[in-house]
Design an enzyme around this catalytic site. Structure first.
Site, PDB file in Angstrom:
ATOM      1  N   GLY A  42     -21.222  -3.875   7.973  1.00  0.00           N
ATOM      2  CA  GLY A  42     -22.184  -3.110   8.767  1.00  0.00           C
ATOM      3  C   GLY A  42     -21.626  -2.701  10.115  1.00  0.00           C
ATOM      4  N   CYS A  43     -20.881  -3.599  10.744  1.00  0.00           N
ATOM      5  CA  CYS A  43     -20.320  -3.322  12.063  1.00  0.00           C
ATOM      6  C   CYS A  43     -19.203  -2.287  11.976  1.00  0.00           C
ATOM      7  CB  CYS A  43     -19.825  -4.606  12.707  1.00  0.00           C
ATOM      8  SG  CYS A  43     -21.165  -5.803  12.935  1.00  0.00           S
ATOM      9  N   THR A  44     -18.455  -2.309  10.899  1.00  0.00           N
ATOM     10  CA  THR A  44     -17.424  -1.308  10.674  1.00  0.00           C
ATOM     11  C   THR A  44     -18.061   0.064  10.478  1.00  0.00           C
ATOM     12  OG1 THR A  44     -15.883  -2.923   9.748  1.00  0.00           O
ATOM     13  CG2 THR A  44     -15.537  -0.617   9.127  1.00  0.00           C
TER      14      THR A  44
END
Length: 152
Positions: A42-44
């Site tokens: 998700g952060c990527t």
């Protein structure tokens, strides 16, 4: 905790570009996005969305800053791997996370853990908090933030 319509509290934190101080960014809008962990799916995706729209943010007079509790070394690897044109702030002691009240109880694999609740804050060129997004879902978020920046 900052309140919409009030001055965002100043801070200086270590980042991939050296120390980042909010007050030194006056004259530009600031998108301050908090994310849980470098190199996770998700952060990527979220970071990549901000990277891909970065020229649009710049054209709208905004700087983008990502914040997590990861170390500077981890941030440097994450930034280089994904080609982020913006800085990542390391908040290992959680001072900035606590200031913006983004540390929350979360469920991870059936366990309760304290972690960063994905959140974004929009600070205008005068240093006033203009918008906040909490419990962010990544899909469509970057576009919503860009629209809010353009509306300032």
């Amino acid at each position: 905790m900052p309140t919409i319509g009030q001055a965002a509290p100043d801070f200086t934190r270590p980042s991939t570009g050296g120390d980042t101080t909010l007050s030194e960014l006056r004259g530009q809008h600031v998108v301050l996005y908090f994310y849980p962990k470098d190199s996770t799916p998700g952060c990527t995706t979220e970071g990549s969305d901000f990277r891909d729209a970065y020229a649009d943010f710049q054209a709208a007079g905004a700087v983008v800053l990502g914040v997590s509790r990861d170390s500077l070394a981890s941030h440097e690897r994450f930034k280089q791997k994904l080609g982020f044109p913006f800085e990542l702030i390391s908040d290992e002691d959680e001072a900035l996370c606590k200031l913006y009240d983004v540390i929350k109880m979360k469920n991870m694999y059936g366990r309760q853990v304290m972690g960063i609740e994905r959140s974004t804050f929009l600070i205008d060129k005068d240093g006033v908090l203009r918008n906040e997004w909490r419990k962010v879902k990544v899909a469509g978020h970057c576009a919503a933030v860009l629209e809010a920046v353009r509306a300032l």
